[in-house]
Design a protein around this motif. Structure first.
Motif, PDB file in Angstrom:
ATOM      1  N   ARG A  11      40.607  20.241  26.496  1.00 39.81           N
ATOM      2  CA  ARG A  11      39.611  21.198  26.746  1.00 39.81           C
ATOM      3  C   ARG A  11      39.514  21.441  28.285  1.00 39.81           C
ATOM      4  NH1 ARG A  11      34.578  21.869  28.431  1.00 39.81           N
ATOM      5  NH2 ARG A  11      34.374  19.638  28.397  1.00 39.81           N
ATOM      6  N   ARG A  12      39.100  20.500  28.874  1.00 35.92           N
ATOM      7  CA  ARG A  12      38.907  20.305  30.273  1.00 35.92           C
ATOM      8  C   ARG A  12      40.189  21.062  31.188  1.00 35.92           C
ATOM      9  NH1 ARG A  12      36.334  15.405  29.373  1.00 35.92           N
ATOM     10  NH2 ARG A  12      38.077  14.249  30.003  1.00 35.92           N
ATOM     11  N   ALA A  13      41.460  20.690  30.630  1.00 37.03           N
ATOM     12  CA  ALA A  13      42.869  21.361  31.217  1.00 37.03           C
ATOM     13  C   ALA A  13      42.907  22.780  30.734  1.00 37.03           C
ATOM     14  CB  ALA A  13      43.890  20.408  30.529  1.00 37.03           C
ATOM     15  N   LEU A  14      42.446  23.260  29.763  1.00 33.46           N
ATOM     16  CA  LEU A  14      42.388  24.754  29.423  1.00 33.46           C
ATOM     17  C   LEU A  14      41.291  25.370  30.042  1.00 33.46           C
ATOM     18  CD1 LEU A  14      43.819  24.440  25.811  1.00 33.46           C
ATOM     19  CD2 LEU A  14      45.035  25.197  27.890  1.00 33.46           C
ATOM     20  N   LEU A  15      39.889  24.722  29.957  1.00 30.83           N
ATOM     21  CA  LEU A  15      39.108  25.829  30.209  1.00 30.83           C
ATOM     22  C   LEU A  15      37.872  25.231  31.129  1.00 30.83           C
ATOM     23  CD1 LEU A  15      37.850  26.084  26.579  1.00 30.83           C
ATOM     24  CD2 LEU A  15      39.157  27.769  27.824  1.00 30.83           C
ATOM     25  N   GLY A  16      38.314  24.082  31.878  1.00 32.41           N
ATOM     26  CA  GLY A  16      37.507  23.454  32.831  1.00 32.41           C
ATOM     27  C   GLY A  16      36.143  23.046  32.289  1.00 32.41           C
ATOM     28  N   ASP A  17      35.006  23.636  32.916  1.00 29.67           N
ATOM     29  CA  ASP A  17      33.554  23.244  32.515  1.00 29.67           C
ATOM     30  C   ASP A  17      33.307  23.901  31.226  1.00 29.67           C
ATOM     31  OD1 ASP A  17      33.396  21.023  34.183  1.00 29.67           O
ATOM     32  OD2 ASP A  17      32.567  22.485  35.704  1.00 29.67           O
ATOM     33  N   VAL A  18      34.155  24.914  30.730  1.00 33.89           N
ATOM     34  CA  VAL A  18      33.504  25.890  29.602  1.00 33.89           C
ATOM     35  C   VAL A  18      33.730  25.177  28.374  1.00 33.89           C
ATOM     36  CG1 VAL A  18      33.862  28.186  28.437  1.00 33.89           C
ATOM     37  CG2 VAL A  18      34.471  27.687  31.171  1.00 33.89           C
ATOM     38  N   PRO A  19      32.483  25.265  27.486  1.00 30.86           N
ATOM     39  CA  PRO A  19      32.707  24.487  26.181  1.00 30.86           C
ATOM     40  C   PRO A  19      33.405  25.535  25.081  1.00 30.86           C
ATOM     41  CG  PRO A  19      30.348  25.220  26.527  1.00 30.86           C
ATOM     42  CD  PRO A  19      31.082  25.444  27.758  1.00 30.86           C
ATOM     43  N   TRP A  20      33.844  24.746  24.148  1.00 33.40           N
ATOM     44  CA  TRP A  20      34.441  25.735  23.183  1.00 33.40           C
ATOM     45  C   TRP A  20      33.908  25.340  21.709  1.00 33.40           C
ATOM     46  CZ3 TRP A  20      40.063  23.549  23.414  1.00 33.40           C
ATOM     47  CH2 TRP A  20      40.148  21.975  22.886  1.00 33.40           C
ATOM     48  N   THR A  21      34.287  26.211  20.815  1.00 34.58           N
ATOM     49  CA  THR A  21      33.862  25.851  19.534  1.00 34.58           C
ATOM     50  C   THR A  21      34.724  25.271  18.613  1.00 34.58           C
ATOM     51  OG1 THR A  21      32.507  28.071  19.456  1.00 34.58           O
ATOM     52  CG2 THR A  21      33.092  27.378  17.441  1.00 34.58           C
ATOM     53  N   VAL A  22      34.413  24.347  17.607  1.00 36.46           N
ATOM     54  CA  VAL A  22      35.393  23.740  17.054  1.00 36.46           C
ATOM     55  C   VAL A  22      34.943  24.040  15.392  1.00 36.46           C
ATOM     56  CG1 VAL A  22      35.663  21.883  18.683  1.00 36.46           C
ATOM     57  CG2 VAL A  22      33.811  21.667  16.876  1.00 36.46           C
ATOM     58  N   LEU A  23      35.836  23.753  14.570  1.00 35.70           N
ATOM     59  CA  LEU A  23      35.962  23.957  12.965  1.00 35.70           C
ATOM     60  C   LEU A  23      36.515  22.645  12.601  1.00 35.70           C
ATOM     61  CD1 LEU A  23      35.433  25.334  10.348  1.00 35.70           C
ATOM     62  CD2 LEU A  23      37.451  26.690  10.536  1.00 35.70           C
ATOM     63  N   GLY A  24      35.829  21.713  11.826  1.00 33.88           N
ATOM     64  CA  GLY A  24      36.169  20.607  11.344  1.00 33.88           C
ATOM     65  C   GLY A  24      36.250  20.538   9.748  1.00 33.88           C
ATOM     66  N   GLN A  25      37.377  20.737   9.204  1.00 31.87           N
ATOM     67  CA  GLN A  25      37.495  20.523   7.709  1.00 31.87           C
ATOM     68  C   GLN A  25      37.771  19.119   7.325  1.00 31.87           C
ATOM     69  OE1 GLN A  25      37.427  21.963   4.790  1.00 31.87           O
ATOM     70  NE2 GLN A  25      38.809  20.664   3.735  1.00 31.87           N
TER      71      GLN A  25
END
Length: 312
Positions: A11-25
């Motif tokens: 995530r940090r490599a792709l987005l830096g400090d921007v958080p992301w949404t996750v879906l866990g099945q």
């Protein structure tokens, strides 16, 4: 915990400090709850389907709950297909007196036959097991080649997911307790799963569920190379703590979760306890889907969770 740390690195490599949404099945949900424990700052929002773990449960707690659920799944299956009671008993009687081998060379033992019950946790699994049991002998004294081929396909984890069999029980391990082949030990507390006793009396043969047993690494030639490491993992302690209960109680990340009321793989009551532990979590308890609801519902499960999370 390592999966979460890997995800944070990505995530940090792709987005830096921007958080992301996750879906866990399923196990992805376990990882999501670990994510909320270790690195909630990386999450903007989280969705979980059939995957809220017992945050304080050990492996023994999980299996004690799940064996009861598996027994209920057996009862429901035999209620739909009462003719399968005698068909399963006939197969067990045959396997007690005759050696049968699957196409990959592994012996088809009574216990291995019972492991077909893992099918019962999906939306179509009961029908699949019923069709499998329709004609196991094909009017012969021995089990038919077609039956053995289908059983081999359903039982083997080695072809696509060999690490599943090695790591499955370890997903419940944390703190200073080894799992010590928990599924095998706890099974001894449930004599109704003894198929030999069942066919000597008049009880139905009970199939087992998502349980990994040590004999699987002895019987399956494709898993035998993992036998030593499987025993090492079963005896390993301590393990890292996977869930931070205090942090979950103070959670600020929006979380929406589907809890399947009749889930054969993730215990409902343990899931609901976790749902009440995680601050702000919005649970949706449903009897309309089995554990594979996310995949089998044609998008309905995810759509419903999104509606709960974003009603406007």
């Amino acid at each position: 915990d390592s999966i979460v740390r890997d995800a944070e690195t990505i995530r940090r490599a792709l987005l830096g400090d921007v958080p992301w949404t996750v879906l866990g099945q399923s196990f992805g949900g376990f990882c999501t709850v670990t994510y909320l424990s270790l690195a909630p700052e990386g999450l903007r929002e989280a969705f979980v389907t059939g995957g809220l773990p017992g945050v304080s449960a050990i492996a023994d707690d999980v299996y004690r709950a799940l064996y009861g659920t598996v027994a209920a799944k057996n009862a429901a299956h035999y209620g739909r297909h009462p003719e399968d009671v005698e068909r399963a008993r006939a197969v067990v009687r045959h396997l007690r007196d005759h050696e049968e081998r699957l196409p990959n060379g592994r012996p088809l033992t009574v216990e291995a036959f019972q492991a077909l019950g893992n099918l019962l946790g999906s939306g179509t699994g009961s029908q699949e097991l019923h069709y499998l049991l329709e004609s196991p002998f094909a009017d012969r004294a021995e089990l038919s080649d077609a039956f053995l081929l289908q059983v081999d396909t359903h039982l083997s984890w080695a072809s696509a997911n060999p690490l599943y069999s090695v790591l499955h029980e370890a997903t419940y391990a944390q703190d200073d307790r080894s799992t010590s082949w928990s599924a095998q030990r706890v099974r001894a507390e449930h004599p109704e799963f003894d198929a030999h006793t069942a066919v000597d009396g008049d009880a139905p043969v009970l199939f087992t569920g998502e349980m990994i047993y040590p004999w699987m690494f002895t019987n399956d030639p494709l898993l035998s190379s993992f036998q030593d490491v499987a025993h090492q993992l079963a005896n390993r302690s301590p393990w890292p703590r996977l869930y931070d209960v205090d942090r979950l109680r103070a959670n600020t990340v929006p979380v929406t979760a589907a809890v399947y009321a009749n889930d054969m793989y993730v215990d409902r009551d343990l899931s609901l306890h976790t749902a009440h532990t995680i601050r702000g979590l919005r649970p949706w308890v449903t009897e309309d889907y089995e554990h594979d609801g996310l995949r089998a519902s044609n998008g309905e499960v995810l759509d419903h969770l999104l509606t709960i999370a974003h009603p406007d």
